[in-house]
Enzyme design. Structure first.
Site, PDB file in Angstrom:
ATOM      1  N   ARG A 284       0.855  -1.197   0.000  1.00  0.00           N
ATOM      2  CA  ARG A 284       0.000   0.000   0.000  1.00  0.00           C
ATOM      3  C   ARG A 284       0.883   1.237   0.000  1.00  0.00           C
ATOM      4  O   ARG A 284       2.091   1.147   0.183  1.00  0.00           O
ATOM      5  CB  ARG A 284      -0.917  -0.011   1.218  1.00  0.00           C
ATOM      6  CG  ARG A 284      -0.144  -0.095   2.525  1.00  0.00           C
ATOM      7  CD  ARG A 284      -1.022  -0.081   3.748  1.00  0.00           C
ATOM      8  NE  ARG A 284      -0.238  -0.436   4.919  1.00  0.00           N
ATOM      9  CZ  ARG A 284      -0.719  -0.498   6.153  1.00  0.00           C
ATOM     10  NH1 ARG A 284      -1.981  -0.248   6.379  1.00  0.00           N
ATOM     11  NH2 ARG A 284       0.063  -0.818   7.154  1.00  0.00           N
TER      12      ARG A 284
ATOM     13  N   ASN B 167      -3.918   8.131   5.358  1.00  0.00           N
ATOM     14  CA  ASN B 167      -3.641   7.270   6.508  1.00  0.00           C
ATOM     15  C   ASN B 167      -2.148   7.250   6.740  1.00  0.00           C
ATOM     16  O   ASN B 167      -1.380   6.954   5.817  1.00  0.00           O
ATOM     17  CB  ASN B 167      -4.123   5.835   6.250  1.00  0.00           C
ATOM     18  CG  ASN B 167      -4.044   4.980   7.503  1.00  0.00           C
ATOM     19  OD1 ASN B 167      -4.742   5.237   8.478  1.00  0.00           O
ATOM     20  ND2 ASN B 167      -3.164   3.989   7.508  1.00  0.00           N
ATOM     21  N   GLU B 168      -1.741   7.604   7.934  1.00  0.00           N
ATOM     22  CA  GLU B 168      -0.324   7.553   8.295  1.00  0.00           C
ATOM     23  C   GLU B 168       0.569   7.953   7.119  1.00  0.00           C
ATOM     24  O   GLU B 168       1.402   7.164   6.649  1.00  0.00           O
ATOM     25  CB  GLU B 168       0.054   6.156   8.783  1.00  0.00           C
ATOM     26  CG  GLU B 168      -0.577   5.791  10.102  1.00  0.00           C
ATOM     27  CD  GLU B 168      -0.037   4.491  10.691  1.00  0.00           C
ATOM     28  OE1 GLU B 168       0.612   3.719   9.955  1.00  0.00           O
ATOM     29  OE2 GLU B 168      -0.267   4.256  11.881  1.00  0.00           O
TER      30      GLU B 168
ATOM     31  N   GLU C  23      -5.373   4.770  16.619  1.00  0.00           N
ATOM     32  CA  GLU C  23      -5.059   3.338  16.559  1.00  0.00           C
ATOM     33  C   GLU C  23      -4.174   2.969  17.731  1.00  0.00           C
ATOM     34  O   GLU C  23      -3.257   3.709  18.074  1.00  0.00           O
ATOM     35  CB  GLU C  23      -4.255   2.999  15.296  1.00  0.00           C
ATOM     36  CG  GLU C  23      -4.977   3.118  13.993  1.00  0.00           C
ATOM     37  CD  GLU C  23      -4.065   2.721  12.817  1.00  0.00           C
ATOM     38  OE1 GLU C  23      -3.071   2.001  13.020  1.00  0.00           O
ATOM     39  OE2 GLU C  23      -4.355   3.161  11.698  1.00  0.00           O
TER      40      GLU C  23
ATOM     41  N   TRP D 121       3.918  -6.993  12.735  1.00  0.00           N
ATOM     42  CA  TRP D 121       5.010  -6.490  11.894  1.00  0.00           C
ATOM     43  C   TRP D 121       6.375  -6.458  12.569  1.00  0.00           C
ATOM     44  O   TRP D 121       7.315  -5.885  12.038  1.00  0.00           O
ATOM     45  CB  TRP D 121       4.648  -5.109  11.329  1.00  0.00           C
ATOM     46  CG  TRP D 121       3.924  -4.186  12.271  1.00  0.00           C
ATOM     47  CD1 TRP D 121       2.577  -3.973  12.303  1.00  0.00           C
ATOM     48  CD2 TRP D 121       4.475  -3.351  13.305  1.00  0.00           C
ATOM     49  NE1 TRP D 121       2.251  -3.064  13.289  1.00  0.00           N
ATOM     50  CE2 TRP D 121       3.388  -2.664  13.919  1.00  0.00           C
ATOM     51  CE3 TRP D 121       5.763  -3.125  13.778  1.00  0.00           C
ATOM     52  CZ2 TRP D 121       3.564  -1.767  14.982  1.00  0.00           C
ATOM     53  CZ3 TRP D 121       5.930  -2.226  14.824  1.00  0.00           C
ATOM     54  CH2 TRP D 121       4.852  -1.572  15.404  1.00  0.00           C
TER      55      TRP D 121
ATOM     56  N   GLU E 185      -2.331  -8.705   7.379  1.00  0.00           N
ATOM     57  CA  GLU E 185      -2.526  -8.378   8.791  1.00  0.00           C
ATOM     58  C   GLU E 185      -3.405  -9.389   9.519  1.00  0.00           C
ATOM     59  O   GLU E 185      -3.968  -9.080  10.564  1.00  0.00           O
ATOM     60  CB  GLU E 185      -3.074  -6.952   8.906  1.00  0.00           C
ATOM     61  CG  GLU E 185      -2.055  -5.969   8.356  1.00  0.00           C
ATOM     62  CD  GLU E 185      -2.403  -4.515   8.547  1.00  0.00           C
ATOM     63  OE1 GLU E 185      -1.507  -3.735   8.905  1.00  0.00           O
ATOM     64  OE2 GLU E 185      -3.564  -4.156   8.309  1.00  0.00           O
ATOM     65  N   LYS E 186      -3.469 -10.607   8.976  1.00  0.00           N
ATOM     66  CA  LYS E 186      -4.386 -11.575   9.600  1.00  0.00           C
ATOM     67  C   LYS E 186      -3.916 -12.008  10.982  1.00  0.00           C
ATOM     68  O   LYS E 186      -4.711 -12.486  11.779  1.00  0.00           O
ATOM     69  CB  LYS E 186      -4.626 -12.770   8.677  1.00  0.00           C
ATOM     70  CG  LYS E 186      -3.405 -13.602   8.324  1.00  0.00           C
ATOM     71  CD  LYS E 186      -3.828 -14.703   7.355  1.00  0.00           C
ATOM     72  CE  LYS E 186      -2.678 -15.618   6.999  1.00  0.00           C
ATOM     73  NZ  LYS E 186      -1.619 -14.925   6.203  1.00  0.00           N
TER      74      LYS E 186
ATOM     75  N   HIS F 186      -2.615  -9.825  13.100  1.00  0.00           N
ATOM     76  CA  HIS F 186      -2.657  -8.624  13.951  1.00  0.00           C
ATOM     77  C   HIS F 186      -3.909  -8.707  14.815  1.00  0.00           C
ATOM     78  O   HIS F 186      -4.996  -8.993  14.326  1.00  0.00           O
ATOM     79  CB  HIS F 186      -2.706  -7.378  13.056  1.00  0.00           C
ATOM     80  CG  HIS F 186      -2.406  -6.102  13.769  1.00  0.00           C
ATOM     81  ND1 HIS F 186      -3.237  -5.571  14.739  1.00  0.00           N
ATOM     82  CD2 HIS F 186      -1.368  -5.243  13.648  1.00  0.00           C
ATOM     83  CE1 HIS F 186      -2.707  -4.427  15.170  1.00  0.00           C
ATOM     84  NE2 HIS F 186      -1.576  -4.206  14.534  1.00  0.00           N
TER      85      HIS F 186
HETATM   86  C1  GAL Z   1      -0.867   1.160  11.093  1.00  0.00           C
HETATM   87  C2  GAL Z   1      -1.831   1.311   9.941  1.00  0.00           C
HETATM   88  C3  GAL Z   1      -2.972   0.330  10.002  1.00  0.00           C
HETATM   89  C4  GAL Z   1      -2.458  -1.033  10.336  1.00  0.00           C
HETATM   90  C5  GAL Z   1      -1.694  -0.976  11.633  1.00  0.00           C
HETATM   91  C6  GAL Z   1      -1.150  -2.301  12.092  1.00  0.00           C
HETATM   92  O1  GAL Z   1       0.393   1.591  10.726  1.00  0.00           O
HETATM   93  O2  GAL Z   1      -2.359   2.614   9.898  1.00  0.00           O
HETATM   94  O3  GAL Z   1      -3.642   0.325   8.766  1.00  0.00           O
HETATM   95  O4  GAL Z   1      -1.632  -1.480   9.316  1.00  0.00           O
HETATM   96  O5  GAL Z   1      -0.600  -0.128  11.473  1.00  0.00           O
HETATM   97  O6  GAL Z   1      -0.385  -2.169  13.265  1.00  0.00           O
END
Ligand code: GAL
Length: 695
Positions: free
Chosen positions: A122, A160-161, A321, A329, A369-370, A372
């Site tokens: 992304r 986003n970020e 968030e 990650w 991200e499954k 997460h």
């Molecule tokens: C952020 C992001 C989210 C998601 C999250 C996972 O950096 O804005 O979309 O990826 O991390 O920790």
């Protein structure tokens, strides 16, 4: 100097009372429609009242160029809204659809070595691409036109970020924009040469077209000009800011009543953008924060949240968030321990957040991200995570009912200065040692004060640090003439400052202040150092220095050769005869004007600073350090004065890995992993425990 945009906070849905906003990112497009009604039901159970929607949904909203499909989004927003759940609607530009990048590969990012960053993850777009900007603004327009007047959309979540994956772009678009940025900033090629010290290694330009981004310069050891690198980081922050502002302005032109934000990433050691500068550009500040696993977890979170509060200039801010448990990650993705989900939320809340949100509502089945964590995990509602999520929802409602939304984080007696540009400059590779940077030093100071019961305020260098009783400048490497003067006036006027080594080394162009370190404020601190003494663990090298106060310096020390008559030495080094450092001053205190300036000329780490503080602050007549036995509880206060009455919410957090006792006052509103005695005077907090009282 930019003016802050006027502060505007997302307002509750019609008929709802003001609450602490509670929820998370919601990605219904990853799920069949049958799941949506279950989502809404469970959100209701958890007390969710807001979700961020559509962040990565561009290809569902515009499946083919110019063809918009709002049907599914209307349906979801309607379902949510009717259930009393508000929407923070994304501009949806974070991940472009494949039809766009297939037709216009020229919008794709280029890395330092010229590789194309292909679709597959992304944010693979160039902020400086006029083509990409056109498409993104078209999408913003379509969204704003469609959702203007929608009663359930209470905020715009722009992008986003920004910069998370596309901070550095080395494409030709970026090159042209960088050239223009330099022209705006410097006016003439000569001024660029001057700012970059371009006489060094034959780098002088005669025309702006000769400026290239800091692309690959060869193997390690071929250093890019550090002044240019610093400007490139400034430019990248500005280029993304220009892109964000274009989206924001497009949205707010059509929907002027909807407040806008974009989520920052403020945490230790990862300053992608100059978030303090960006703070001027949002209606309300929002932040994403992911915990640092290990023993610094709580402190780092409080430190980062305090910095967000500093960026927001003590206006309410939004935790956009955080995670209910593990992320996906890191090499090892530790889960949160029992208690941490609620405790962590309370840290942000205590530090001034009026909204607590998570990534994400429902844990994904597929995709990167499954693994997460989420509010609703793979295991479903019958899970500890979901029970904690529901308990947190309850706690937030209790706090709102008790009046917390009227209060703000109380100002501390101590400000620790944070400077994005010093962090960027100290990341350079050609420095005295890679072990010292502005990123880690401020956290050490925050923790050392916390060890003595003082919760300091993290204050950006542009912020009002000179309105505090005591100020720390922790390796603030860059000090412009203006900031040096500001410090000088502050101390002259009676302020108390603690300056640490590796501060005031360079000006804003990263040109060294001459005459000995710290060159720009040598008169204020009353010491002069001729050389750095880096320390390491290579065979036979100096790896530490003992101080007469019992602490140990590592990584770096200053070789202080001159101490002004107005200054006294509080500690010096005890070193071997042939090091040339035995008896050399390490910590000094200078009287300057009506104020005091201490200088800590070496890196003592959190432990050494903590040991040093009582004596140092005693010498400075700073009365509020309460002694090391107060260090197991982090105390945070949110207060307000209304109709002549003071209200205060006190948050008590256990910083230890064993139970800790706290003497409390007021009426407990929230208790998690803690117990309060019948007389409400004492609490016992388990590790990760928290108590919030109202006084
Ligand atoms: C952020 C992001 C989210 C998601 C999250 C996972 O950096 O804005 O979309 O990826 O991390 O920790």
């Amino acid at each position: 100097m930019f003016e802050h945009r006027q502060y505007r906070w997302p307002q509750p849905l019609k008929g709802s009372r003001p609450r602490i906003w509670y929820g998370g990112d919601y990605n219904p497009d990853q799920w069949p429609e049958e799941v949506w009604s279950e989502d809404v039901r469970l959100m209701g159970e958890a007390g969710v009242n807001i979700v961020s929607l559509g962040i990565f949904s561009w290809d569902r909203i515009e499946p083919r160029e110019g063809e918009f499909d709002f049907g599914w989004l209307d349906k979801v927003i309607g379902m949510l809204g009717r259930a009393g759940i508000a929407v923070d609607l994304a501009s949806a530009t974070a991940s472009p659809p494949l039809w766009l990048t297939q037709k216009h590969p020229e919008v794709l990012l280029r890395d330092q070595e010229g590789h194309t960053v292909w679709p597959g993850a992304r944010q693979h777009w160039r902020p400086t691409s006029p083509v990409f900007r056109d498409y993104a603004l078209k999408l913003c327009r379509a969204l704003a036109e469609h959702y203007k007047g929608n009663p359930y959309v209470v905020a715009w979540h722009v992008g986003n970020e920004y910069g998370c994956h596309n901070r550095f772009d080395y494409s030709d678009d970026a090159m042209h924009a960088f050239q223009e940025w330099c022209r705006q900033r410097y006016g003439t090629p000569q001024a660029v040469n001057e700012a970059w010290g371009a006489a060094f290694w034959s780098q002088e330009i005669t025309d702006f077209s000769q400026i290239i981004p800091p692309r690959y310069v060869g193997v390690q050891g071929s250093f890019t000009n550090p002044s240019k690198m610093l400007d490139f980081k400034r430019f990248c922050s500005d280029a993304l800011k220009a892109f964000y502002s274009a989206e924001r302005d497009e949205l707010s032109r059509i929907t002027p009543d909807i407040p806008l934000t974009t989520n920052f990433m403020v945490s230790v050691n990862s300053s992608v953008l100059d978030y303090d500068d960006w703070g001027d550009e949002v209606d309300f500040v929002s932040n994403d924060h992911y915990f640092l696993p290990g023993e610094a977890h709580l402190d780092e979170m409080a430190y980062s949240a305090s910095l967000v509060d500093g960026i927001a200039r003590k206006r309410p801010w939004f935790l956009m968030e955080n995670s209910t448990s593990a992320v996906n990650w890191r090499p090892i993705n530790y889960r949160k321990e029992p208690g941490q989900l609620i405790r962590d939320a309370m840290v942000h809340l205590g530090m001034g957040a009026d909204a607590i949100c998570f990534f994400q509502w429902r844990q994904s089945r597929a995709g990167a991200e499954k693994f997460h964590s989420a509010m609703l995990p793979h295991s479903g509602e019958n899970s500890q995570v979901f029970r904690d999520v529901c308990e947190l929802g309850d706690d937030l409602n209790k706090l709102a009912d008790a009046g917390i939304l009227e209060t703000r984080l109380k100002k501390s007696e101590v400000a620790i200065v944070f400077d994005y540009e010093s962090e960027w400059a100290t990341e350079n590779l050609a420095t005295p040692t890679q072990q010292v940077c502005h990123a880690t030093e401020p956290l050490d100071w925050f923790r050392a004060f916390a060890d003595h019961g003082v919760t300091a305020d993290m204050v950006p260098i542009r912020g009002p640090w000179d309105e505090y009783d005591t100020v720390v400048l922790p390796s603030v490497y860059l000090l412009s003439e203006k900031n040096s003067q500001r410090l000088r006036e502050y101390v002259k006027g009676g302020g108390k400052v603690i300056v640490t080594c590796y501060s005031g080394i360079s000006d804003e162009h990263d040109h060294i202040w001459l005459g000995g370190y710290p060159g720009s404020i040598g008169d204020v601190v009353g010491v002069r150092s001729e050389e750095f003494v880096p320390m390491g663990d290579d065979d036979g090298t100096l790896d530490h220095l003992e101080l007469t106060n019992g602490t140990v310096a590592r990584d770096i020390a200053d070789h202080i050769t001159d101490v002004a008559p107005s200054a006294k030495v509080l500690a010096s080094y005890k070193a071997g005869e042939y090091t040339g450092l035995d008896g050399v001053p390490a910590i000094t205190l200078n009287g300057f004007g009506s104020g005091l300036a201490a200088y800590v000329g070496c890196r003592l780490g959190r432990e050494g600073l903590s040991q040093t503080l009582p004596e140092l602050l005693g010498q400075m007549n700073v009365p509020y350090v309460k002694g090391q036995d107060t260090g197991s509880i982090l105390r945070v206060e949110r207060g307000a004065t209304q109709d002549g009455k003071d209200t205060c919410f006190v948050f008590y957090f256990n910083r230890d890995s064993k139970p800790a006792a706290a003497a409390i006052s007021g009426v407990p509103v929230v208790t998690s992993h803690a117990s309060v005695d019948a007389g409400r005077k004492n609490a016992l907090l388990e590790p990760n425990g928290v108590v919030v009282t109202k006084e």
